[in-house]
Design a protein around this motif. Structure first.
Motif, PDB file in Angstrom:
ATOM      1  N   PRO A  37      12.091 105.308   9.263  1.00 60.68           N
ATOM      2  CA  PRO A  37      12.461 105.369  10.244  1.00 60.68           C
ATOM      3  C   PRO A  37      12.065 105.760  11.949  1.00 60.68           C
ATOM      4  O   PRO A  37      13.191 106.465  12.411  1.00 60.68           O
ATOM      5  N   VAL A  38      10.891 106.230  12.042  1.00 60.33           N
ATOM      6  CA  VAL A  38      10.813 106.758  13.280  1.00 60.33           C
ATOM      7  C   VAL A  38      10.367 105.819  14.861  1.00 60.33           C
ATOM      8  O   VAL A  38       9.620 105.114  13.803  1.00 60.33           O
ATOM      9  N   TYR A  39      10.385 106.260  15.285  1.00 60.13           N
ATOM     10  CA  TYR A  39      10.586 105.626  16.922  1.00 60.13           C
ATOM     11  C   TYR A  39       9.673 106.099  18.129  1.00 60.13           C
ATOM     12  O   TYR A  39       9.956 107.260  17.853  1.00 60.13           O
ATOM     13  N   THR A  40       9.112 105.539  18.762  1.00 59.43           N
ATOM     14  CA  THR A  40       9.036 105.982  20.363  1.00 59.43           C
ATOM     15  C   THR A  40       9.228 106.103  21.209  1.00 59.43           C
ATOM     16  O   THR A  40       9.549 104.627  21.614  1.00 59.43           O
ATOM     17  N   VAL A  41       9.774 107.042  22.024  1.00 60.12           N
ATOM     18  CA  VAL A  41      10.764 106.747  23.616  1.00 60.12           C
ATOM     19  C   VAL A  41       9.206 106.864  25.096  1.00 60.12           C
ATOM     20  O   VAL A  41       9.053 108.028  24.492  1.00 60.12           O
ATOM     21  N   ARG A  42       9.559 106.277  25.128  1.00 62.80           N
ATOM     22  CA  ARG A  42       8.830 106.211  26.215  1.00 62.80           C
ATOM     23  C   ARG A  42       9.965 106.903  27.397  1.00 62.80           C
ATOM     24  O   ARG A  42      10.658 107.034  27.863  1.00 62.80           O
ATOM     25  N   GLY A  43       8.617 107.140  28.668  1.00 55.57           N
ATOM     26  CA  GLY A  43       9.068 108.218  29.809  1.00 55.57           C
ATOM     27  C   GLY A  43       8.779 109.676  29.755  1.00 55.57           C
ATOM     28  O   GLY A  43       8.401 109.684  28.590  1.00 55.57           O
ATOM     29  N   PRO A  44       8.961 110.025  31.395  1.00 51.73           N
ATOM     30  CA  PRO A  44       8.088 111.130  30.977  1.00 51.73           C
ATOM     31  C   PRO A  44       9.666 112.112  30.042  1.00 51.73           C
ATOM     32  O   PRO A  44       9.078 113.045  29.708  1.00 51.73           O
ATOM     33  N   GLN A  45      10.893 112.166  29.307  1.00 46.50           N
ATOM     34  CA  GLN A  45      11.447 113.050  28.595  1.00 46.50           C
ATOM     35  C   GLN A  45      11.563 111.978  27.269  1.00 46.50           C
ATOM     36  O   GLN A  45      12.317 112.283  26.083  1.00 46.50           O
ATOM     37  N   GLY A  46      10.330 111.127  27.285  1.00 45.85           N
ATOM     38  CA  GLY A  46      10.431 109.918  25.629  1.00 45.85           C
ATOM     39  C   GLY A  46       8.732 110.893  24.848  1.00 45.85           C
ATOM     40  O   GLY A  46       9.272 112.552  25.160  1.00 45.85           O
ATOM     41  N   GLY A  47       9.582 110.694  23.173  1.00 52.30           N
ATOM     42  CA  GLY A  47       8.691 111.226  23.211  1.00 52.30           C
ATOM     43  C   GLY A  47       8.907 110.434  20.961  1.00 52.30           C
ATOM     44  O   GLY A  47       9.107 109.263  21.473  1.00 52.30           O
TER      45      GLY A  47
END
Length: 327
Positions: free
Chosen positions: A48-58
């Motif tokens: 269950p991996v996912y990406t977080v968008r934006g400058p502080q994402g990952g």
């Protein structure tokens, strides 16, 4: 190997919660593009991996996706992460394996203990290698091969007490790293002996099975040899000034007696070293360096050296040797 890298990514995410692709790429020494391909592979495998968008994402894992190691106390967790920074693991070719193992342990620790373990790894460092200590040996791999394959070894070995080189066929029990120096623990003709790896002039694996004493293990022999050394009379602590043009030779000849230094001395062109000798009589070996070495302490060593120097001066005085014909 990709499978090992995927596991490392998973463990890093379990430890940190969220990391950028660039951060993961730097830690694992691959490109960010490779990390994204690995992310897709983990997702396809049901992780269950996912990406977080934006400058502080990952990249992140769903909360709660971790495995705890039960039974570890907070102090036990911290103890695991007191980092041993010496070359022992690297000498054995296990430097990368140590880092990988610590990542796995960190990821598996109970969440309440992870902060303390991480702080300990960044605040406490143990470096067992002495200043100007003896260098490692390029033959360590040969010693390892013999130890793990249970073969005998043939050594050409230089002794520290007299610098003489002798040849031995030995039966290894194993290797010990003490204060950054590697030692071979072995039997020689049935008797336990200790050999500094860096004093081996050459080492050859003998294609014969090792002949150890029945029922005796490395720990047993090391304890016997260690007690033998610890029970010796107290060593004589010697402080000496060494002229810089003879410093390299002294460090090579007396590396076994070097305790600390060298450090620049107040006298220009000289360095100060700390040495340990078995007796005051043994300190007289420094006379071989002539006026290039001055012992500052202890006073009894200075007196012994002065007495020997006086005797040498009288021996080589102006009077011709007995039996020399007069001119």
């Amino acid at each position: 190997m990709k499978s090992d890298r995927l596991l490392s990514i998973l463990l890093l995410l379990q430890t940190h919660g969220q990391l950028s692709a660039a951060d993961l790429a730097e830690r694992l020494e691959v490109s960010a593009r490779t990390i994204m391909r690995d992310f897709e592979a983990l997702s396809a495998a049901g992780v269950p991996v996912y990406t977080v968008r934006g400058p502080q994402g990952g990249i992140a894992l769903l909360p709660g996706y971790h495995t705890d190691v039960t039974g570890l106390t907070a102090d036990e967790s911290r103890a695991l992460f007191v980092v041993l920074a010496g070359s022992a693991h690297a000498d054995l070719g296990l430097g990368q394996a140590l880092g990988s193992a610590l990542r796995k342990v960190m990821a598996a620790l109970p969440a309440p203990h992870q902060g303390g373990a991480d702080l300990t790894s960044r605040r406490v460092l143990i470096d067992p290698v002495r200043w100007r200590g003896a260098p490692g040996s390029s033959d360590l791999e040969v010693f390892q091969r013999a130890v793990f394959a249970d073969w005998r070894l043939r050594l050409r070995y230089r002794h520290g007490r007299d610098n003489r080189v002798r040849t031995y066929t030995v039966d290894p029990y194993g290797l010990v790293n003490k204060a950054g120096v590697w030692y071979l623990v072995a039997d020689c003709e049935g008797a336990p002996q200790l050999y500094r790896v860096d004093r081996a002039q050459s080492v050859v694996v003998v294609a014969e099975p090792v002949r150890r004493r029945a029922g005796v293990e490395l720990d047993d022999v090391w304890e016997e040899l260690r007690r033998r050394i610890d029970d010796l009379p107290s060593l004589v602590a010697v402080t000496a000034l060494v002229r810089d043009d003879v410093l390299a030779l002294l460090l090579r000849v007396h590396q076994g007696e070097l305790f600390d230094g060298p450090v620049p001395a107040s006298r220009s062109g000289w360095s100060q070293v700390e040495l340990r000798f078995r007796s005051v009589r043994a300190v007289e070996m420094l006379l071989a360096f002539g006026a290039g070495v001055e012992v500052l302490a202890p006073e009894e060593a200075r007196e012994a050296l002065a007495g020997q120097a006086k005797a040498i001066a009288e021996l080589y005085g102006s009077q011709a040797p007995a039996g020399t014909p007069s001119r």
